[in-house]
Scaffold this motif. Structure first.
Motif, PDB file in Angstrom:
ATOM      1  N   ALA A  39      19.093   3.902 -19.799  1.00 16.37           N
ATOM      2  CA  ALA A  39      17.759   4.479 -19.689  1.00 16.37           C
ATOM      3  C   ALA A  39      16.707   3.362 -19.715  1.00 16.37           C
ATOM      4  CB  ALA A  39      17.506   5.446 -20.840  1.00 16.37           C
ATOM      5  N   VAL A  40      15.836   3.355 -18.711  1.00 14.74           N
ATOM      6  CA  VAL A  40      14.718   2.417 -18.684  1.00 14.74           C
ATOM      7  C   VAL A  40      13.453   3.179 -18.305  1.00 14.74           C
ATOM      8  CG1 VAL A  40      16.057   0.340 -18.161  1.00 14.74           C
ATOM      9  CG2 VAL A  40      15.177   1.743 -16.289  1.00 14.74           C
ATOM     10  N   ALA A  41      12.304   2.623 -18.694  1.00 17.45           N
ATOM     11  CA  ALA A  41      11.024   3.224 -18.314  1.00 17.45           C
ATOM     12  C   ALA A  41      10.921   3.231 -16.792  1.00 17.45           C
ATOM     13  CB  ALA A  41       9.885   2.421 -18.927  1.00 17.45           C
ATOM     14  N   PRO A  42      10.256   4.214 -16.208  1.00 25.15           N
ATOM     15  CA  PRO A  42      10.172   4.259 -14.750  1.00 25.15           C
ATOM     16  C   PRO A  42       9.377   3.113 -14.145  1.00 25.15           C
ATOM     17  CG  PRO A  42       8.942   6.084 -15.737  1.00 25.15           C
ATOM     18  CD  PRO A  42       9.679   5.410 -16.835  1.00 25.15           C
ATOM     19  N   MET A  43       8.380   2.607 -14.860  1.00 23.52           N
ATOM     20  CA  MET A  43       7.545   1.528 -14.343  1.00 23.52           C
ATOM     21  C   MET A  43       7.380   0.442 -15.406  1.00 23.52           C
ATOM     22  SD  MET A  43       6.617   2.488 -11.234  1.00 23.52           S
ATOM     23  CE  MET A  43       5.241   1.405 -10.822  1.00 23.52           C
ATOM     24  N   ILE A  44       7.366  -0.825 -14.942  1.00 28.82           N
ATOM     25  CA  ILE A  44       6.967  -1.954 -15.779  1.00 28.82           C
ATOM     26  C   ILE A  44       5.855  -2.646 -15.008  1.00 28.82           C
ATOM     27  CG2 ILE A  44       7.641  -4.112 -16.890  1.00 28.82           C
ATOM     28  CD1 ILE A  44      10.511  -3.052 -16.959  1.00 28.82           C
ATOM     29  N   ASN A  56       0.831  -1.204   0.000  1.00 24.89           N
ATOM     30  CA  ASN A  56       0.000   0.000   0.000  1.00 24.89           C
ATOM     31  C   ASN A  56       0.869   1.258   0.000  1.00 24.89           C
ATOM     32  OD1 ASN A  56       0.656  -0.940   2.715  1.00 24.89           O
ATOM     33  ND2 ASN A  56      -0.423   0.884   3.447  1.00 24.89           N
ATOM     34  N   VAL A  57       2.127   1.122   0.449  1.00 19.34           N
ATOM     35  CA  VAL A  57       3.083   2.226   0.385  1.00 19.34           C
ATOM     36  C   VAL A  57       3.707   2.244  -1.010  1.00 19.34           C
ATOM     37  CG1 VAL A  57       5.202   3.209   1.350  1.00 19.34           C
ATOM     38  CG2 VAL A  57       3.532   2.103   2.857  1.00 19.34           C
ATOM     39  N   ASP A  58       4.472   1.216  -1.315  1.00 19.05           N
ATOM     40  CA  ASP A  58       5.011   0.931  -2.645  1.00 19.05           C
ATOM     41  C   ASP A  58       5.782  -0.376  -2.541  1.00 19.05           C
ATOM     42  OD1 ASP A  58       7.520   1.515  -1.560  1.00 19.05           O
ATOM     43  OD2 ASP A  58       7.899   3.269  -2.803  1.00 19.05           O
ATOM     44  N   GLY A  59       6.506  -0.740  -3.578  1.00 15.97           N
ATOM     45  CA  GLY A  59       7.202  -2.021  -3.581  1.00 15.97           C
ATOM     46  C   GLY A  59       8.590  -2.006  -2.984  1.00 15.97           C
ATOM     47  N   HIS A  60       9.067  -0.830  -2.562  1.00 14.72           N
ATOM     48  CA  HIS A  60      10.473  -0.704  -2.150  1.00 14.72           C
ATOM     49  C   HIS A  60      10.842  -1.673  -1.020  1.00 14.72           C
ATOM     50  CE1 HIS A  60      14.162   1.961  -1.826  1.00 14.72           C
ATOM     51  NE2 HIS A  60      14.285   1.136  -0.796  1.00 14.72           N
ATOM     52  N   HIS A  61      10.088  -1.663   0.065  1.00 14.47           N
ATOM     53  CA  HIS A  61      10.456  -2.486   1.219  1.00 14.47           C
ATOM     54  C   HIS A  61      10.424  -3.977   0.875  1.00 14.47           C
ATOM     55  CE1 HIS A  61       8.765   1.146   3.583  1.00 14.47           C
ATOM     56  NE2 HIS A  61      10.066   1.286   3.419  1.00 14.47           N
ATOM     57  N   SER A  62       9.432  -4.393   0.101  1.00 19.18           N
ATOM     58  CA  SER A  62       9.333  -5.810  -0.264  1.00 19.18           C
ATOM     59  C   SER A  62      10.511  -6.247  -1.118  1.00 19.18           C
ATOM     60  CB  SER A  62       8.013  -6.076  -1.010  1.00 19.18           C
ATOM     61  OG  SER A  62       6.908  -5.881  -0.164  1.00 19.18           O
ATOM     62  N   VAL A  63      10.832  -5.466  -2.152  1.00 23.24           N
ATOM     63  CA  VAL A  63      11.924  -5.832  -3.053  1.00 23.24           C
ATOM     64  C   VAL A  63      13.261  -5.831  -2.314  1.00 23.24           C
ATOM     65  CG1 VAL A  63      13.224  -5.113  -5.113  1.00 23.24           C
ATOM     66  CG2 VAL A  63      10.711  -5.081  -5.141  1.00 23.24           C
ATOM     67  N   GLU A 123      13.520   1.453 -10.601  1.00 25.62           N
ATOM     68  CA  GLU A 123      14.621   1.849  -9.710  1.00 25.62           C
ATOM     69  C   GLU A 123      14.905   0.766  -8.665  1.00 25.62           C
ATOM     70  OE1 GLU A 123      13.686   5.551  -7.870  1.00 25.62           O
ATOM     71  OE2 GLU A 123      14.388   6.747  -9.577  1.00 25.62           O
ATOM     72  N   LEU A 124      13.924  -0.089  -8.406  1.00 25.56           N
ATOM     73  CA  LEU A 124      14.085  -1.117  -7.379  1.00 25.56           C
ATOM     74  C   LEU A 124      15.019  -2.244  -7.813  1.00 25.56           C
ATOM     75  CD1 LEU A 124      10.458  -1.318  -5.961  1.00 25.56           C
ATOM     76  CD2 LEU A 124      12.415   0.026  -5.150  1.00 25.56           C
TER      77      LEU A 124
END
Length: 194
Positions: free
Chosen positions: A121-126, A60-67, A132-133
């Motif tokens: 260079a990569v898209a910000p989201m897939i 619910n925050v984002d994927g950072h902590h999980s990854v 970035e993760l």
């Protein structure tokens, strides 16, 4: 058998990992992030590692902590499963072409964690995956596994292909570095320790 079971629980995530280095590439991955599950499945398959990953994170925050926490836990699992690192090849490197993209990964199971990562260079989201993760995962994995890791996308235009090639290359490089060679007595180092 070179196996490990590691659990990590924080206020942000709960992660459990089962690892068999001498596996056949079977995996069960549930991070809650579809693209990342796909990448870890590729890593397991191309490294011939059996890996089970379950993560209940604060998506619910984002994927950072999980990854990041999966990277930490998977790195810990490799460190534990490799034990004293006796008779392993230690170094591994591999190029992977993925259609128009080409990526390279090189590892040294040295006990001296370090990372150099260049995705270009990569898209910000897939999908729901923040690209970035990838670096966050690689850093957490390398530092907790105790490896030096260099990974680079040499060229390409499709972000999915670029990141997929990195994970496949890492799987192959780790497979090579983890291989046992009975001609190596102790560890492959003039210091006598890794």
């Amino acid at each position: 058998m070179r196996k490990a079971e590691i659990s990590r629980k924080t206020f942000e995530t709960s992660v459990k990992i089962h690892l068999n280095i001498d596996g056949s590439g079977k995996s069960s991955i549930n991070s809650g992030i579809g693209f990342f599950d796909h990448m870890l499945t590729l890593f397991a398959r191309h490294g011939s590692f059996d890996i089970d990953v379950s993560c209940n994170g604060d998506l619910n925050v984002d994927g950072h902590h999980s990854v990041e926490d999966i990277g930490i836990t998977l790195g810990d699992a490799f460190c534990k499963a490799l034990g004293k690192k006796e008779s392993i090849t230690r170094y591994g490197s591999f190029y992977v072409p993925m259609d128009e993209a080409l990526a390279f990964a090189a590892v040294d199971i040295s006990g001296r964690p370090f990372i150099v990562y260049d995705s270009g260079a990569v898209a910000p989201m897939i999908g729901e995956y923040d690209t970035e993760l990838t670096e966050e995962f690689l850093r957490a994995f390398a530092f907790h596994a105790g490896i030096t890791l260099h990974a680079k996308v040499l060229y390409g235009t499709n972000s999915h292909h670029k990141i997929e090639a990195v994970f496949k290359a890492l799987g192959h490089a780790m497979k090579i570095a983890c291989q046992e060679d009975k001609t190596i007595k102790g560890v492959l180092s003039t210091k006598g320790t890794l």
